[in-house]
Structures are given as C-alpha cells and as structure tokens.
Design a protein around this motif. Structure first.
Motif, PDB file in Angstrom:
ATOM      1  N   LEU A  12       1.917   6.530 -10.433  1.00  0.00           N
ATOM      2  CA  LEU A  12       1.807   4.850  -9.538  1.00  0.00           C
ATOM      3  C   LEU A  12       1.172   4.311 -10.002  1.00  0.00           C
ATOM      4  O   LEU A  12       1.373   2.827 -10.108  1.00  0.00           O
ATOM      5  N   ALA A  13      -0.059   4.933 -10.835  1.00  0.00           N
ATOM      6  CA  ALA A  13      -1.303   3.853 -11.206  1.00  0.00           C
ATOM      7  C   ALA A  13      -0.728   3.368 -12.826  1.00  0.00           C
ATOM      8  O   ALA A  13      -0.796   2.105 -12.565  1.00  0.00           O
ATOM      9  N   MET A  26      -0.506  10.480  -8.379  1.00  0.00           N
ATOM     10  CA  MET A  26      -1.491   9.110  -8.807  1.00  0.00           C
ATOM     11  C   MET A  26      -1.288   8.651  -9.802  1.00  0.00           C
ATOM     12  O   MET A  26      -1.321   7.332 -10.054  1.00  0.00           O
ATOM     13  N   TYR A  65      -0.628   8.619   0.138  1.00  0.00           N
ATOM     14  CA  TYR A  65      -0.449  10.010  -0.053  1.00  0.00           C
ATOM     15  C   TYR A  65      -1.623  10.693   0.356  1.00  0.00           C
ATOM     16  O   TYR A  65      -2.519  11.012   0.841  1.00  0.00           O
ATOM     17  N   TYR A  82      -0.120   0.407  -9.554  1.00  0.00           N
ATOM     18  CA  TYR A  82      -0.720   0.657  -8.562  1.00  0.00           C
ATOM     19  C   TYR A  82      -2.487   1.473  -8.745  1.00  0.00           C
ATOM     20  O   TYR A  82      -2.416   2.126  -9.915  1.00  0.00           O
ATOM     21  N   LYS A  83      -3.403   1.256  -7.661  1.00  0.00           N
ATOM     22  CA  LYS A  83      -4.761   1.156  -7.985  1.00  0.00           C
ATOM     23  C   LYS A  83      -5.000   2.052  -6.853  1.00  0.00           C
ATOM     24  O   LYS A  83      -5.096   1.783  -5.883  1.00  0.00           O
ATOM     25  N   ALA A  84      -5.698   3.569  -7.337  1.00  0.00           N
ATOM     26  CA  ALA A  84      -6.497   4.401  -6.312  1.00  0.00           C
ATOM     27  C   ALA A  84      -7.568   3.504  -5.776  1.00  0.00           C
ATOM     28  O   ALA A  84      -8.875   3.249  -6.744  1.00  0.00           O
ATOM     29  N   THR A  85      -7.756   2.991  -4.825  1.00  0.00           N
ATOM     30  CA  THR A  85      -8.919   2.361  -4.071  1.00  0.00           C
ATOM     31  C   THR A  85     -10.214   3.486  -2.819  1.00  0.00           C
ATOM     32  O   THR A  85     -10.497   3.227  -2.701  1.00  0.00           O
ATOM     33  N   ARG A 100       0.375  -1.127   0.218  1.00  0.00           N
ATOM     34  CA  ARG A 100       0.013   0.361   0.004  1.00  0.00           C
ATOM     35  C   ARG A 100       0.559   0.884   0.306  1.00  0.00           C
ATOM     36  O   ARG A 100       1.944   0.740   0.768  1.00  0.00           O
ATOM     37  N   MET A 156      -3.295   4.093  -2.736  1.00  0.00           N
ATOM     38  CA  MET A 156      -3.089   3.525  -3.703  1.00  0.00           C
ATOM     39  C   MET A 156      -2.861   2.173  -3.447  1.00  0.00           C
ATOM     40  O   MET A 156      -1.027   1.372  -2.546  1.00  0.00           O
ATOM     41  N   SER A 157      -3.323   0.879  -4.022  1.00  0.00           N
ATOM     42  CA  SER A 157      -2.422  -0.181  -3.696  1.00  0.00           C
ATOM     43  C   SER A 157      -2.184  -1.161  -4.442  1.00  0.00           C
ATOM     44  O   SER A 157      -2.424  -0.673  -5.977  1.00  0.00           O
ATOM     45  N   ARG A 158      -1.295  -1.773  -4.052  1.00  0.00           N
ATOM     46  CA  ARG A 158      -1.133  -3.062  -5.714  1.00  0.00           C
ATOM     47  C   ARG A 158      -1.274  -4.068  -6.131  1.00  0.00           C
ATOM     48  O   ARG A 158      -2.092  -4.367  -5.627  1.00  0.00           O
TER      49      ARG A 158
END
Length: 456
Positions: A423-424, A420, A408, A428-431, A405, A451-453
């Motif tokens: 990272l995306a 973001m 931010y 990584y995905k914004a959850t 995780r 942001m989750s892997r």
C-alpha cells in the motif's frame, strides 16, 4: 567456526528476547538457542535437545537467576499446557513485547523505519476473558480427562479450571466428566478413529449470559442425551443451547459441518458495541469481547466516518465491523466468502434494524473488481483478513479504487507489514499503528492501522 553446542550438553544462557511461539531466545558464542518457557532477562541452565545448522533447541534445567519480569503463573499447569505461552511473564512486560514485536515486523519485513507504533492497549484484568473454548476429551488411567493439548503434541493436559476462560467453561468441564464417567461414554481415539466423544466446545455471551455447549461426536447421537443436558443445566447458569456437531472424519479439524440441536436454541445471542449478534456453533466471533470493542472502536475512529461515506468492509465475517460502521456511514458493502457467515451477517443486520448494509458472498479479491466496473465510489476500505493477510489481487484493485483511507485490522504482524509495504508503494502512508492485546498470556497481538492516501 563450528557449531558451539552439542545435544545433551548443558549451558548457561541469558534470554534476550522471545519468539512468535513464546520460546525464549538466547545465544551461545553467537549461536542462537531457543528455550521454551523462558522469560526475557532470565539466566537459565539449558540442556540442548536438538542442534541444527543455524540454531539449537533446549529445555530449562534450572533458572539460575530469574528475570525481573518472571512471575509465578496463576495457572498450575501453565508450564505444560499449550495455551498460554508467556503466563510466567509480568503483564506489563507482555505488552511491551507485543509493541516491540509489531515494530520489529514493520521494520524488518515492511522496511518502515519511520512509522510510530503506539503502546499496546492491554486489559485492566487480563483473566477470564475468553468467550469460547474447544476442549479435547480423552481417557487416562480409566478416568475422563479434558483440557488443552500440551505444546507441540496431542497429549491432553487435564484441567478442572482455566483462568483465561469464562467460569461457565469450568462448569461444563465438571458436567462432561461426570457424564462420561456415569454412563461410560466412549471417547474418541485419534489412532484408531473409533469412539464417540471428540471435543466439547463452549460459547458464552458475556453480556447476555447465555451459554452454548457443543459436543463434537463421531456419530449421529449421544447416549442418555436427556441426562446429559440435565447435568449441564444443573452445573451451568444461563445454559441456552446444546448442539451436537457431527464430525466423522479422520482429521485434526475440530468441527464438522452438520449440527443437531438437542436442547434449547440453535444459537445464543450477545451484544457488542451496543449491537445484538446471533452466534451459531460455526459462526466466527472474536473470542475476547472486551478487547474486541476496543479494537473495533479504534478501527471506526481511524475510518473517520461522518455519515457521508461509502465503506467497503472486506473479510467481514458475520458483519460485526460492517454493522458498527453502518451507524456512522451512508452505505456499507461487506464481502465474505463463507456463505454461513454471510447469512449470519444478514440476520444480524435484520436484528439491529440496519438497512444501509449490503453483504456479498464472494472472495474479496473476486468481488472488489465489480466496484470499479460499476463505477461505485468507495471512500473508505476496512479490511480484517485471516493470518495469511490480504490477497495481492485484492490489494491491487483496492488501490485502483483510490479510497481516502484504508483501515487494516491484522492478527499477524508479518503479513500486515508485507501488505502495508504494498500500500505504501502505491500511494498510501501509514499514519497510525495501534496494537491491541486480544490474547493476554500468549504471543498473539492484533493491530489496527490507518493508511491514508497521499495527495499528489
């Protein structure tokens, strides 16, 4: 098609939105017009002051039809002071604007069309929330004035009270004005660089009740120092510290680097999320302690800590998030480039008897690489960068560490959206996206993002 407006001409405009500095945004024949102090939904008569190739700027001549969101500001100088841009807008409308502002930035800059943004968390009572004020001091018609600069100028809007500041600030204003008048203290003149008293900074421990007053001076000492501290003591409940800050530079930067104690301690204490923090004149500490607890609690929730994780806290300041997270993590590494802040962070860890935190004085982008070199497993990265956002080198190394995780904490939706996106694009995905209103009656908004892997 030519530009449809002219300088000094008056037009009727419907305000459709507000900009990042609180200015109303409307259109005349499709041409953008910015109108300070207008509220979304207002129909206003606007006199044009400036015309550019892509937009014009004007001021309100009259409100033809007020918006349903327009209210009477609580502050009598709200229309002149540069502090509260949107105090004339109902608070629920302010919160809705901030949510939309974050959504718009994520879509426009980050390209996130499918990320859900939660409603902005506001305050039950959005007044007297600030624990810090920095007030310029001047003279007008032979009498001392203190307050805040008018928007876009260095003209001081004189005040005796401020509805977003702690009441101790009002008491300090009275005492300082009395002192300047009683002893004919020379006030600093920006044009000549002469004069002694430049600013007064006031810091308040909301939970401890301790108050610090910091006169910023263009010299080594102040006249009648004992009488000055006596005046402060008579007016301010909980006065614990008076510290001179010396700033002889011809600059707009408020504080200098040298401090001298003339009464009490060189710091005040306060608590946040159940921990004790030492606050010195130059320390960074969030200015809205009530909402800071909301923000940091949400950040720790998003980190998903259960006592087993190793956490990297970048841009950690005086260690607030690090120390709060340490209670639920196995190990915390805090990175901060300002040595004084790192010293304060270490002292704050000692004060709270927290031993599973290590603070590193370095730029985040320089320090993070050592965790790869030393093969240190990082489970969670928390980052709370300044308005310019994260350094790209930091982000590049952060994704190589492959934490489960990343949390931010942002004070700028534009740079948040940019970072973001990076990272995306790197796994990584914004959850979760949660705005928090740290600064009611201004356009500023804080946002905490998880942001989750993405498993591959």
């Amino acid at each position: 098609m030519g530009i449809p407006v002219k300088v000094d001409s008056v037009y009727e405009v419907v305000i459709e939105d507000i900009g990042t500095d609180g200015e109303g945004i409307g259109h005349i024949a499709g041409f953008t017009v910015f109108v300070p102090r207008a509220v979304i939904g207002d129909r206003v008569s606007v006199k044009i002051d400036k015309v550019g190739k892509r937009y014009a700027v004007g001021h309100i001549e009259s409100v033809v039809e007020p918006s349903d969101y327009r209210i009477q500001p609580l502050c009598p100088v709200a229309n002149r002071c540069g502090g509260c841009h949107i105090q004339a807008m109902a608070y629920d409308a302010q919160l809705a604007y901030k949510t939309r502002h974050v959504k718009d930035a994520l879509q426009r800059i980050g390209g996130f069309d499918d990320v859900s943004v939660l409603d902005t968390i506001g305050m039950e009572r959005p007044w007297h929330y600030r624990n810090k004020a920095q007030l310029p001091v001047g003279v007008f018609s032979g009498r001392p004035v203190m307050g805040f600069f008018a928007a876009g100028t260095h003209d001081i809007v004189d005040i005796d009270t401020c509805p977003i500041q702690h009441p101790a600030v009002d008491a300090a204003i009275k005492a300082v004005k009395d002192y300047v008048s009683s002893y004919n203290v020379a006030v600093y003149d920006e044009m000549t660089g002469k004069g002694l008293l430049r600013h007064i900074m006031v810091r308040v421990g909301f939970n401890s009740g301790q108050v610090m007053v910091v006169p910023v001076i263009n010299g080594d000492s102040i006249p009648h120092a004992k009488e000055f501290t006596d005046m402060l003591r008579q007016n301010i409940d909980g006065l614990a510290s008076v510290v001179l800050n010396i700033n002889r530079r011809r600059t707009n930067v408020i504080l200098g680097s040298q401090c001298k104690v003339i009464y009490g301690n060189d710091h005040i204490m306060d608590t946040l999320c159940g921990l004790t923090f030492k606050i010195s004149p130059l320390s960074f500490f969030q200015v809205n302690p009530r909402q800071t607890e909301v923000l940091y609690t949400k950040a720790i929730e998003y980190a998903g800590l259960d006592g087993t994780q190793t956490v990297l806290d970048a841009y950690c300041g005086i260690g607030t998030i690090s120390l709060i997270a340490a209670q639920k993590a196995a190990k915390i590494y805090g990175i901060e480039e300002i040595q004084q802040a790192v010293d304060d962070a270490r002292e704050n860890a000692r004060l709270n008897d927290i031993s599973n935190v290590e603070f590193i004085c370095a730029k985040a982008e320089d320090a993070i690489g050592r965790f790869i070199e030393d093969k240190v497993r990082i489970d969670v990265i928390i980052m709370d960068p300044p308005r310019k956002g994260c350094d790209k080198g930091f982000l590049e190394t952060a994704v190589r560490l492959c934490p489960e995780r990343m949390v931010y904490v942002s004070c700028n939706p534009a740079t948040l959206a940019r970072d973001m996106r990076f990272l995306a694009d790197h796994g990584y995905k914004a959850t979760a996206v949660q705005p928090v209103d740290m600064f009611p009656h201004t356009t500023h908004v804080e946002t905490v993002v998880l942001m989750s892997r993405v498993e591959k």
